[in-house]
Design an enzyme around this catalytic site. Structure first.
Site, PDB file in Angstrom:
ATOM      1  N   LYS A  53      25.103  -3.102  -0.455  1.00  0.00           N
ATOM      2  CA  LYS A  53      26.751  -3.340  -0.400  1.00  0.00           C
ATOM      3  C   LYS A  53      27.552  -2.267   0.811  1.00  0.00           C
ATOM      4  O   LYS A  53      28.266  -2.593   0.344  1.00  0.00           O
ATOM      5  CB  LYS A  53      27.558  -3.044  -1.463  1.00  0.00           C
ATOM      6  N   ARG A  82      11.126   3.994   3.664  1.00  0.00           N
ATOM      7  CA  ARG A  82      10.888   2.736   4.457  1.00  0.00           C
ATOM      8  C   ARG A  82      12.207   1.781   5.101  1.00  0.00           C
ATOM      9  O   ARG A  82      12.633   1.857   4.133  1.00  0.00           O
ATOM     10  CB  ARG A  82       9.971   1.515   4.104  1.00  0.00           C
ATOM     11  N   ARG A 108       0.699  -1.127   0.162  1.00  0.00           N
ATOM     12  CA  ARG A 108       0.458  -0.014   0.466  1.00  0.00           C
ATOM     13  C   ARG A 108       0.668   1.309   0.273  1.00  0.00           C
ATOM     14  O   ARG A 108       0.739   2.143  -0.616  1.00  0.00           O
ATOM     15  CB  ARG A 108      -0.957   0.304   1.293  1.00  0.00           C
ATOM     16  N   THR A 109       2.235   0.986   0.902  1.00  0.00           N
ATOM     17  CA  THR A 109       2.367   2.668   0.887  1.00  0.00           C
ATOM     18  C   THR A 109       3.359   3.691  -0.536  1.00  0.00           C
ATOM     19  O   THR A 109       2.957   4.539  -0.448  1.00  0.00           O
ATOM     20  CB  THR A 109       3.396   2.679   2.456  1.00  0.00           C
ATOM     21  N   HIS A 158       4.752   5.620  11.650  1.00  0.00           N
ATOM     22  CA  HIS A 158       4.249   5.639  10.258  1.00  0.00           C
ATOM     23  C   HIS A 158       2.869   6.703  10.234  1.00  0.00           C
ATOM     24  O   HIS A 158       1.740   6.677   9.956  1.00  0.00           O
ATOM     25  CB  HIS A 158       3.338   4.277   9.608  1.00  0.00           C
TER      26      HIS A 158
HETATM   27  N1   CP Z   1      -0.639   0.003   5.991  1.00  0.00           N
HETATM   28  C1   CP Z   1       1.197  -0.069   5.301  1.00  0.00           C
HETATM   29  O1   CP Z   1       2.113   0.346   5.739  1.00  0.00           O
HETATM   30  O2   CP Z   1       0.740  -1.023   4.132  1.00  0.00           O
HETATM   31  P1   CP Z   1       2.037  -1.695   3.753  1.00  0.00           P
HETATM   32  O3   CP Z   1       2.932  -2.422   4.329  1.00  0.00           O
HETATM   33  O4   CP Z   1       1.840  -2.553   2.295  1.00  0.00           O
HETATM   34  O5   CP Z   1       3.092  -0.739   2.805  1.00  0.00           O
END
Ligand code: CP
Length: 306
Positions: free
Chosen positions: A80, A101, A51-52, A129
């Site tokens: 590396k 991320r 999603r993100t 998040h």
């Molecule tokens: N909600 C969320 O962060 O989903 P993903 O881990 O798929 O990005």
């Protein structure tokens, strides 16, 4: 230059503007179709995501911009031994804005301090998040027509669930909030959220173990999966993973207008039979994630569309 590392990086007023912009984008997508012509978004994902990452990419494409990036540490020069600091310096030469991320808490903060472009924290370990929080706030605001005066139940892995930590931080800034923290003892919310966030701001909350007891009084139930990737041993995960399963029978005890949110991915904690219940809005929530990320990209790039 502004980054988004923590949901509190925006004031309540700035958040209101962002959510209004997201609402306008939802209603008038064509108006924004060329807002980011010539701009590039880098998605640097050292951890898995559906999603993100893809909603960020969809957001930039919807705005007329382009995307580049990597979807795992293995497919980047992190394999590396390159540091986050060096990577973001390089990415700053290639893109106008970056979503990152990383499994380590604080990685996005490190990136922001070495970056010449806006950095968005797309999840740092078990910490925060913030763009999921923006998604959650937009979903709640759009469907409940208010932020504030809500009783929210958080259920599942409240220890490692970074979406829960971020959303609590954001929601306590609205009046009349009350929380029910539903988890087994081993997955309780971390002490720093309880003491530094909830107690420090005199927010009413209770901690319970049984979902059934909490359900009848909730405006929102925020379900979470048990975060397998943050457990130190598989046995503990297996013991905990099916602790809560929301099914049709349990939903009978919930108010008619309660919303069920989940940041997804879902594993077993919500039975698929609940998906057809009109109160289950987690797939709608994922769609709101695109609108709010479009609004965020525009805001951080300082682009205004009349
Ligand atoms: N909600 C969320 O962060 O989903 P993903 O881990 O798929 O990005």
């Amino acid at each position: 230059m502004k980054h988004l590392l923590n949901p509190l990086d925006f004031t309540v007023e700035e958040l209101d503007s962002l959510l209004k912009l997201a609402g306008d984008i939802k209603d008038n997508p064509q108006k924004y179709a060329h807002a980011c012509d010539g701009k590039k978004l880098a998605t640097c994902f050292y951890e898995p995501s559906t999603r993100t990452r893809l909603s960020f990419e969809a957001a930039m494409l919807n705005l007329g911009g382009s995307v580049l990036g990597f979807s795992s540490a293995d497919s980047s020069s992190a394999a590396k031994g390159e540091s986050v600091a060096d990577t973001i310096r390089v990415i700053s030469c290639y893109a106008d804005i970056c979503a990152i991320r990383h499994p380590k808490e604080g990685a996005a903060l490190v990136a922001s301090s070495h970056s010449t472009i806006p950095v968005i924290n797309a999840g740092d370990g078990g910490h925060q998040h913030p763009t999921q929080t923006l998604t959650d706030l937009l979903t709640i605001y759009s469907l409940k027509k208010r932020l504030g005066n809500l009783k929210v139940g958080f259920c599942g892995d409240l220890k490692f669930g970074r979406t829960v930590h971020s959303l609590i931080n954001a929601l306590i800034r609205y009046p009349g909030m009350e929380f029910v923290l539903i988890s087994p003892e081993e997955l309780r919310i971390p002490g720093y959220i309880r003491e530094d966030v909830l107690d420090a701001h005199n927010i009413p909350y209770k901690e319970v173990e049984r979902l059934e007891d909490a359900l009848p009084s909730l405006d929102i139930l925020y379900m979470t999966r048990v975060q397998r990737e943050r457990f130190f041993n598989e046995e503990d995960y297996i013991r905990m993973k099916d602790y809560y399963i929301l099914d049709k029978e349990k939903m009978q005890a919930a108010p008619k207008d309660m919303l069920v949110l989940h940041p997804l991915p879902r594993v077993n904690e919500i039975s698929v039979e609940v998906d057809s219940d009109p109160r289950a809005v987690y797939f709608e929530q994922a769609q709101y994630g695109v609108y709010v990320r479009m609004a965020l990209i525009l805001t951080l790039l300082g682009i205004h569309v009349d």
